[in-house]
Enzyme design. Structure first.
Site, PDB file in Angstrom:
ATOM      1  N   SER A 180      39.566   4.270 -16.743  1.00 25.43           N
ATOM      2  CA  SER A 180      40.288   4.512 -15.498  1.00 25.43           C
ATOM      3  C   SER A 180      40.485   6.019 -15.317  1.00 25.43           C
ATOM      4  CB  SER A 180      41.631   3.765 -15.527  1.00 25.43           C
ATOM      5  OG  SER A 180      42.336   3.944 -14.322  1.00 25.43           O
ATOM      6  N   TYR A 203      37.508   6.756  -4.561  1.00 18.11           N
ATOM      7  CA  TYR A 203      37.355   6.890  -6.016  1.00 18.11           C
ATOM      8  C   TYR A 203      38.673   6.560  -6.704  1.00 18.11           C
ATOM      9  CZ  TYR A 203      37.236   9.008 -10.612  1.00 18.11           C
ATOM     10  OH  TYR A 203      37.356   9.207 -11.971  1.00 18.11           O
ATOM     11  N   LYS A 207      39.984   3.258  -9.167  1.00 25.31           N
ATOM     12  CA  LYS A 207      40.616   3.334 -10.488  1.00 25.31           C
ATOM     13  C   LYS A 207      41.931   2.538 -10.496  1.00 25.31           C
ATOM     14  CE  LYS A 207      37.388   5.772 -12.396  1.00 25.31           C
ATOM     15  NZ  LYS A 207      36.479   5.170 -13.396  1.00 25.31           N
TER      16      LYS A 207
HETATM   17  N1  LIG Z   1      35.302  13.991 -15.393  1.00 24.58           N
HETATM   18  C1  LIG Z   1      36.611  13.775 -15.383  1.00 24.58           C
HETATM   19  O1  LIG Z   1      37.449  14.692 -15.410  1.00 24.58           O
HETATM   20  C2  LIG Z   1      37.113  12.370 -15.345  1.00 24.58           C
HETATM   21  C3  LIG Z   1      36.243  11.271 -15.430  1.00 24.58           C
HETATM   22  N2  LIG Z   1      36.774   9.995 -15.473  1.00 24.58           N
HETATM   23  C4  LIG Z   1      35.920   8.827 -15.625  1.00 24.58           C
HETATM   24  O2  LIG Z   1      35.136   8.973 -16.803  1.00 24.58           O
HETATM   25  C5  LIG Z   1      33.914   8.242 -16.645  1.00 24.58           C
HETATM   26  C6  LIG Z   1      32.744   9.146 -16.953  1.00 24.58           C
HETATM   27  O3  LIG Z   1      32.910  10.285 -16.135  1.00 24.58           O
HETATM   28  P1  LIG Z   1      31.903  11.527 -16.288  1.00 24.58           P
HETATM   29  O4  LIG Z   1      31.571  11.753 -17.712  1.00 24.58           O
HETATM   30  O5  LIG Z   1      32.472  12.621 -15.459  1.00 24.58           O
HETATM   31  O6  LIG Z   1      30.607  10.863 -15.605  1.00 24.58           O
HETATM   32  P2  LIG Z   1      29.600  11.469 -14.534  1.00 24.58           P
HETATM   33  O7  LIG Z   1      30.253  11.387 -13.188  1.00 24.58           O
HETATM   34  O8  LIG Z   1      29.048  12.735 -15.011  1.00 24.58           O
HETATM   35  O9  LIG Z   1      28.466  10.366 -14.617  1.00 24.58           O
HETATM   36  C7  LIG Z   1      28.728   9.101 -14.109  1.00 24.58           C
HETATM   37  C8  LIG Z   1      27.913   8.139 -14.900  1.00 24.58           C
HETATM   38  O10 LIG Z   1      28.019   6.876 -14.321  1.00 24.58           O
HETATM   39  C9  LIG Z   1      26.721   6.336 -14.054  1.00 24.58           C
HETATM   40  N3  LIG Z   1      26.725   5.714 -12.731  1.00 24.58           N
HETATM   41  C10 LIG Z   1      27.193   6.256 -11.586  1.00 24.58           C
HETATM   42  N4  LIG Z   1      27.017   5.397 -10.574  1.00 24.58           N
HETATM   43  C11 LIG Z   1      26.420   4.283 -11.102  1.00 24.58           C
HETATM   44  C12 LIG Z   1      25.971   3.051 -10.576  1.00 24.58           C
HETATM   45  N5  LIG Z   1      26.080   2.779  -9.278  1.00 24.58           N
HETATM   46  N6  LIG Z   1      25.421   2.156 -11.416  1.00 24.58           N
HETATM   47  C13 LIG Z   1      25.278   2.419 -12.730  1.00 24.58           C
HETATM   48  N7  LIG Z   1      25.681   3.579 -13.306  1.00 24.58           N
HETATM   49  C14 LIG Z   1      26.235   4.486 -12.489  1.00 24.58           C
HETATM   50  C15 LIG Z   1      25.723   7.479 -14.105  1.00 24.58           C
HETATM   51  O11 LIG Z   1      24.571   6.967 -14.756  1.00 24.58           O
HETATM   52  P3  LIG Z   1      23.048   7.388 -14.377  1.00 24.58           P
HETATM   53  O12 LIG Z   1      23.111   8.550 -13.446  1.00 24.58           O
HETATM   54  O13 LIG Z   1      22.455   7.688 -15.719  1.00 24.58           O
HETATM   55  O14 LIG Z   1      22.462   6.161 -13.739  1.00 24.58           O
HETATM   56  C16 LIG Z   1      26.447   8.532 -14.956  1.00 24.58           C
HETATM   57  O15 LIG Z   1      26.010   8.426 -16.284  1.00 24.58           O
HETATM   58  C17 LIG Z   1      33.917   7.728 -15.211  1.00 24.58           C
HETATM   59  O16 LIG Z   1      34.405   6.402 -15.201  1.00 24.58           O
HETATM   60  C18 LIG Z   1      34.927   8.644 -14.511  1.00 24.58           C
HETATM   61  O17 LIG Z   1      35.531   8.001 -13.398  1.00 24.58           O
HETATM   62  C19 LIG Z   1      38.129   9.771 -15.400  1.00 24.58           C
HETATM   63  C20 LIG Z   1      38.995  10.835 -15.307  1.00 24.58           C
HETATM   64  C21 LIG Z   1      38.549  12.189 -15.248  1.00 24.58           C
HETATM   65  C1  LIG Z   2      39.406  25.455  -8.119  1.00 19.96           C
HETATM   66  C2  LIG Z   2      38.096  25.923  -8.630  1.00 19.96           C
HETATM   67  C3  LIG Z   2      37.982  27.327  -9.113  1.00 19.96           C
HETATM   68  C4  LIG Z   2      36.988  25.113  -8.665  1.00 19.96           C
HETATM   69  C5  LIG Z   2      36.975  23.709  -8.223  1.00 19.96           C
HETATM   70  C6  LIG Z   2      37.047  22.812  -9.441  1.00 19.96           C
HETATM   71  C7  LIG Z   2      36.995  21.327  -9.042  1.00 19.96           C
HETATM   72  C8  LIG Z   2      35.542  20.905  -8.786  1.00 19.96           C
HETATM   73  C9  LIG Z   2      37.648  20.504 -10.159  1.00 19.96           C
HETATM   74  C10 LIG Z   2      39.070  21.015 -10.481  1.00 19.96           C
HETATM   75  C11 LIG Z   2      39.906  19.780 -10.871  1.00 19.96           C
HETATM   76  C12 LIG Z   2      38.842  18.703 -11.056  1.00 19.96           C
HETATM   77  C13 LIG Z   2      39.263  17.277 -11.114  1.00 19.96           C
HETATM   78  C14 LIG Z   2      38.343  16.288 -10.784  1.00 19.96           C
HETATM   79  C15 LIG Z   2      37.013  16.615 -10.152  1.00 19.96           C
HETATM   80  C16 LIG Z   2      36.645  18.106 -10.162  1.00 19.96           C
HETATM   81  C17 LIG Z   2      37.848  18.994  -9.921  1.00 19.96           C
HETATM   82  C18 LIG Z   2      38.432  18.729  -8.531  1.00 19.96           C
HETATM   83  C19 LIG Z   2      38.691  14.826 -10.874  1.00 19.96           C
HETATM   84  C20 LIG Z   2      39.031  14.372  -9.458  1.00 19.96           C
HETATM   85  C21 LIG Z   2      37.523  13.984 -11.432  1.00 19.96           C
HETATM   86  C22 LIG Z   2      37.834  12.492 -11.509  1.00 19.96           C
HETATM   87  C23 LIG Z   2      39.182  12.159 -11.983  1.00 19.96           C
HETATM   88  O1  LIG Z   2      39.389  11.026 -12.394  1.00 19.96           O
HETATM   89  C24 LIG Z   2      40.333  13.113 -11.802  1.00 19.96           C
HETATM   90  C25 LIG Z   2      41.447  12.850 -12.811  1.00 19.96           C
HETATM   91  C26 LIG Z   2      39.890  14.589 -11.850  1.00 19.96           C
HETATM   92  C27 LIG Z   2      41.040  15.528 -11.497  1.00 19.96           C
HETATM   93  C28 LIG Z   2      40.598  16.973 -11.706  1.00 19.96           C
END
Ligand SMILES: NC(=O)C1=CN([C@@H]2O[C@H](COP(=O)(O)OP(=O)(O)OC[C@H]3O[C@@H](n4cnc5c(N)ncnc54)[C@H](OP(=O)(O)O)[C@@H]3O)[C@@H](O)[C@H]2O)C=CC1
Ligand SMILES: CC(C)=CCC[C@@H](C)[C@H]1CC[C@H]2C3=C(CC[C@]12C)[C@@]1(C)CCC(=O)[C@@H](C)[C@@H]1CC3
EC number: 1.1.1.270
Length: 348
Positions: A180, A203, A207
């Site tokens: 989540s 999005y 979650k």
């Molecule tokens: N990054 C963050 O700060 C945060 C991320 N999360 C959660 O962590 C998890 C991983 O995030 P993150 O590492 O950033 O991942 P990315 O957004 O970098 O990658 C997403 C992944 O999900 C897969 N994916 C996306 N859409 C589909 C689909 N329709 N069907 C199958 N696979 C799909 C992609 O696989 P491929 O392209 O190989 O098919 C890819 O590997 C997610 O659930 C995200 O919501 C939660 C909080 C914060």
């Molecule tokens: C402000 C500057 C210098 C650059 C922009 C950075 C953003 C792309 C980045 C900062 C906080 C990030 C964030 C997420 C995505 C990318 C940012 C907005 C999330 C929304 C990704 C998915 C989640 O689940 C949230 C908890 C993340 C919250 C922080």
């Protein structure tokens, strides 16, 4: 040698990859761990297997007492035929699955409102990188299956897959881990718009749906010997949002992440390995007979960079409405897909 099978959806994501790394580090000895890599494309499957092999052989110190091998699943959760094929693939190959990490997710981000971003950073730098409101998300996008795209990708598609492989999950006394987010507040979901078609935060709404679906299902799964948890990885660098950044904004973001951590935010894990802590904690370190399942396990990092687990309560409001909607949708798709896969091999 005891065999275990782990399915990690979105394996080639920063979190997915580090989830596998931590699983390799913590799995029991004398186990043959089959990692089922999933992706929408074969090149990303191949790419991530190379990275996992490198970690196992050169960094994990598990060579010799843990064997690993690989399988893969090409699945797109926005395509129900693809989800059905993925079930059929698993059903034909495995009679038991031991871990399922529901890690894959997407957003329909359409860029960043940079004016809004600068304003938020200047007025509240901690909030700007913890609860950002400047991500632009498209509204009303449907999948080819005529469902809310993000509802299907992040919630219904994975749920339908789980419902089809329940026998294997039960046989394997599996752990199911839904990933989540800290951005899953009740305000992001209207019970009159469960497919998130009217939402400009689909999005975050997805979650919230994950949290509620977990609350509605974990007790029945426990009766099947399946332990389901919901976790959140805090905030970490991700391929999906790096594409919106250049050299300056990327390092500006990193600076703000570290500033947020030093200002006391527990959630700025920043790297994927720390972010994956909770996903593997609930499967390898938590005792399912004692650990609560009606809370969300969070990966956290202290000011001095030490990782720890921090749980958060989940507001259950709407769980039964969400579950009823999803169950009804499942029955609809069971009917639509019932003749999709027929045995064509005629016994000689
Ligand atoms: N990054 C963050 O700060 C945060 C991320 N999360 C959660 O962590 C998890 C991983 O995030 P993150 O590492 O950033 O991942 P990315 O957004 O970098 O990658 C997403 C992944 O999900 C897969 N994916 C996306 N859409 C589909 C689909 N329709 N069907 C199958 N696979 C799909 C992609 O696989 P491929 O392209 O190989 O098919 C890819 O590997 C997610 O659930 C995200 O919501 C939660 C909080 C914060
Ligand atoms: C402000 C500057 C210098 C650059 C922009 C950075 C953003 C792309 C980045 C900062 C906080 C990030 C964030 C997420 C995505 C990318 C940012 C907005 C999330 C929304 C990704 C998915 C989640 O689940 C949230 C908890 C993340 C919250 C922080």
């Amino acid at each position: 040698m005891n065999r275990k099978v782990a399915i990690v959806t979105g394996t080639n994501s920063n979190l997915g990859l580090n989830t596998v790394f931590r699983l390799i580090e913590t799995e029991d000895s004398n186990v043959r761990l089959t990692v089922v890599v999933t992706s929408r494309t074969l090149p990303r499957v191949q790419e991530v297997i190379v990275q996992i092999k490198d970690f196992y052989n050169n960094k994990s110190k598990r060579v010799g007492d843990l064997e690993i091998d690989f399988d893969y699943l090409l699945v797109d959760f926005t395509n129900m035929i693809s989800v059905l094929n993925a079930y059929y693939d698993i059903n034909n190959k495995y009679d038991a699955i031991n871990y399922l990490f529901v890690n894959a997710a997407q957003g329909i981000f359409d860029g960043i409102d940079w004016f809004g971003a600068v304003k938020e950073v200047l007025t509240s730098p901690l909030d700007a990188v913890t609860n950002p409101t400047y991500k632009i998300q498209l509204v009303g996008v449907k999948s080819k299956d005529d469902m809310g795209l993000i509802f299907q990708a992040n919630v219904f598609g994975p749920y339908y897959f789980i419902s089809k492989i329940l026998p294997q999950l039960s046989k394997g006394k599996a752990y199911i881990v839904w990933v989540s987010s800290i951005m899953s507040d009740p305000k992001y979901l209207s019970l009159n718009d469960i497919e998130l078609l009217k939402s400009d935060a689909s999005y975050e709404g997805s979650k919230r749906l994950v949290d509620l679906l977990h609350l509605a299902t974990y007790k029945d799964l426990k009766k099947l010997g399946i332990n389901q948890y919901v976790v959140q990885p805090g905030i970490f660098t991700s391929h999906s949002f790096s594409k919106y950044l250049n050299f300056f904004t990327y390092f500006g973001m990193l600076f703000l992440f570290y500033l947020a951590r030093w200002l006391g935010s527990p959630w700025h894990n920043i790297d994927g390995y720390k972010a994956a802590n909770a996903s593997v904690y609930v499967t390898r370190l938590a005792n399912p007979n004692f650990e609560k399942q009606d809370v969300k396990y969070g990966s956290a990092t202290s000011r001095d960079g030490m990782p720890y687990i921090k749980t958060l309560p989940i507001d259950p409001t709407g769980a039964s409405d969400v579950f009823a909607y999803i169950q009804k949708k499942k029955l609809e798709w069971d009917e639509k897909l019932k003749d999709q896969i027929v045995e064509t091999r005629v016994p000689v």
